[in-house]
Design a protein around this motif. Structure first.
Motif, short mmCIF file in Angstrom:
data_model
loop_
_atom_site.label_atom_id
_atom_site.label_comp_id
_atom_site.label_asym_id
_atom_site.label_seq_id
_atom_site.Cartn_x
_atom_site.Cartn_y
_atom_site.Cartn_z
N ALA A 144 -44.30 5.76 -1.16
CA ALA A 144 -43.36 6.19 -0.24
C ALA A 144 -43.41 7.06 0.68
O ALA A 144 -44.14 7.77 0.58
CB ALA A 144 -41.92 6.79 -1.09
N PRO A 145 -43.19 6.51 2.00
CA PRO A 145 -43.57 7.56 3.05
C PRO A 145 -42.94 9.03 3.17
O PRO A 145 -41.59 9.07 2.50
CB PRO A 145 -43.17 6.71 4.50
CG PRO A 145 -41.92 5.82 3.90
CD PRO A 145 -42.25 5.55 2.46
N ASN A 146 -43.51 10.03 3.67
CA ASN A 146 -43.02 11.19 3.89
C ASN A 146 -42.61 11.44 5.36
O ASN A 146 -43.23 11.43 6.19
CB ASN A 146 -44.23 12.28 3.52
CG ASN A 146 -43.51 13.62 3.84
OD1 ASN A 146 -42.48 13.91 3.91
ND2 ASN A 146 -44.45 14.75 3.56
N PRO A 147 -41.31 11.35 5.42
CA PRO A 147 -40.67 11.55 6.82
C PRO A 147 -40.82 13.05 7.65
O PRO A 147 -40.80 12.88 8.74
CB PRO A 147 -39.08 11.52 6.55
CG PRO A 147 -38.89 11.90 5.16
CD PRO A 147 -40.08 11.41 4.53
N THR A 148 -41.42 13.94 6.83
CA THR A 148 -41.76 15.15 7.41
C THR A 148 -43.08 15.55 7.45
O THR A 148 -43.47 16.67 7.75
CB THR A 148 -40.97 16.38 6.53
OG1 THR A 148 -41.65 16.52 5.03
CG2 THR A 148 -39.47 15.98 6.45
N ALA A 149 -43.93 14.68 7.20
CA ALA A 149 -45.66 14.76 7.32
C ALA A 149 -45.67 15.50 8.93
O ALA A 149 -45.35 14.79 9.81
CB ALA A 149 -46.22 13.37 7.15
N ASP A 150 -46.70 16.17 8.97
CA ASP A 150 -47.20 16.81 9.74
C ASP A 150 -48.56 16.91 9.90
O ASP A 150 -49.41 17.85 9.29
CB ASP A 150 -46.76 18.36 10.03
CG ASP A 150 -47.10 19.24 11.34
OD1 ASP A 150 -47.99 18.66 11.82
OD2 ASP A 150 -46.41 20.17 11.75
N PRO A 151 -49.19 16.06 10.77
CA PRO A 151 -50.69 16.00 10.97
C PRO A 151 -51.59 17.25 11.51
O PRO A 151 -52.39 17.47 10.97
CB PRO A 151 -51.16 14.78 12.06
CG PRO A 151 -49.81 13.97 11.85
CD PRO A 151 -48.61 14.86 11.58
#
Length: 338
Positions: free
Chosen positions: A203-210
């Motif tokens: 499931a994708p994490n919508p708050t991911a911050d590279p």
């Protein structure tokens, strides 16, 4: 080298101890810990002292679920930079892989592995006791409870695993277990871990911050380079991983670590260790734990320790402990461990 763990592992200890009718300061001092460690989450403290504290607290309070009670309020922030890195990964799989990669910075006596088969994922946990007949139940349940809490923080509070597996026997009261895990629980299992769906990890994490990932990972890589005990931790974890397969040789461990056997031998020798002695020590620790803390069949225990036949295990156990496994279990059941 003494295995260390971040003092943050004792988050919420004061509150749970007080609610259980204990004096937390006195319990910490009796376990050989300065009460001030509760205010220094990044401080590295001996795993053995933490183990003594948790077991003594469970015994003194009569609360067998003491460690699990401590897990109920954990957050990613309690993991320091590792939690920061996990929070901003693209998927839950990426977050768990970061936890596994940097686990030695959190707990030198813990091994977490991720195993996938078909549509099923097993998050397997192995805990080094630090000595023969040293109880691990409290630490095992604390770690599994914290892991479930962290996954829910990343995936949503409605997340439920398929089941929780625990090597030890069930307590009389399952109230806390049901509240924390909210899923079927298998006691006397052949491993400690969490079984879930493979789709949960994707499931994708919508708050991911590279950008935050790069910052946190640089901090952690710098810390890893300063960790002198990493080779010991890596070998221990790999032994735990390969032991049940019956393929736990120095060649297989070296292959798993991506180095040649001579390198492993040399690095272990630098710490006054040998592969054979480390393998045997881990077998002894696990054998004592399985016999004393669970009701698993001795044939299953022999398989878990990588023995090709129950008779081989029986001879080895007698040579190591001066008593048969059957007699050890009988003494446990009668309350006599001498």
């Amino acid at each position: 080298m003494v295995p260390l763990v971040r003092a943050a592992c004792l988050t919420n200890y004061h509150e749970v101890a007080t609610a259980s009718g204990l004096n937390p300061v006195r319990m910490l001092l009796d376990a050989g810990l300065n009460p001030g460690v509760l205010e220094e989450p990044d401080l590295m403290i001996p795993v053995e002292a933490v183990a003594r504290l948790l077991q003594a607290s469970a015994d003194a309070s009569g609360n067998r679920s003491f460690g699990l009670c401590m897990a109920r309020s954990r957050q990613l922030s309690n993991l320091g930079p590792v939690g920061l890195l996990m929070r901003d990964q693209v998927t839950l799989r990426d977050s768990l892989q970061m936890l596994i990669r940097y686990q030695s910075l959190l707990n030198g006596a813990l091994s977490l592995t991720l195993e996938e088969s078909g549509d099923t994922v097993v998050i397997r946990e192995a805990v080094l006791a630090g000595g023969i007949h040293q109880p691990t139940l409290q630490r095992v349940e604390l770690v599994l409870g914290v892991t479930v809490r962290l996954i829910r923080q990343l995936s949503g509070q409605d997340w439920r695993p398929r089941r929780i597996c625990l090597e030890h026997s069930a307590p009389h009261d399952l109230g806390i277990h049901t509240q924390v895990f909210a899923c079927p629980i298998e006691f006397d299992a052949d491993f400690n871990g969490i079984v879930c769906n493979k789709t949960d990890l994707d499931a994708p994490n919508p708050t991911a911050d590279p950008a935050m990932i790069r910052y946190a990972q640089k901090l952690l890589e710098d810390s890893l380079r300063l960790s002198e005990s990493r080779i010991l931790d890596d070998v221990r974890r790999t032994i735990f991983l390969l032991l049940p397969s019956g393929r736990c040789s120095i060649e297989k461990v070296s292959e798993h670590l991506g180095v040649v056997p001579r390198t492993v031998q040399r690095r272990l020798a630098e710490h006054d260790q040998s592969f054979s002695s480390m393998l045997n020590d881990i077998r002894k620790e696990l054998a004592a734990r399985y016999v004393y803390e669970s009701n698993r069949a001795l044939t299953d225990i022999a398989d878990s320790l990588g023995f090709t036949a129950p008779s081989s295990f029986s001879r080895w156990y007698l040579a190591q402990f001066g008593i048969s496994a059957k007699e050890s279990r009988a003494r446990r059941l009668t309350g006599n461990k001498k």
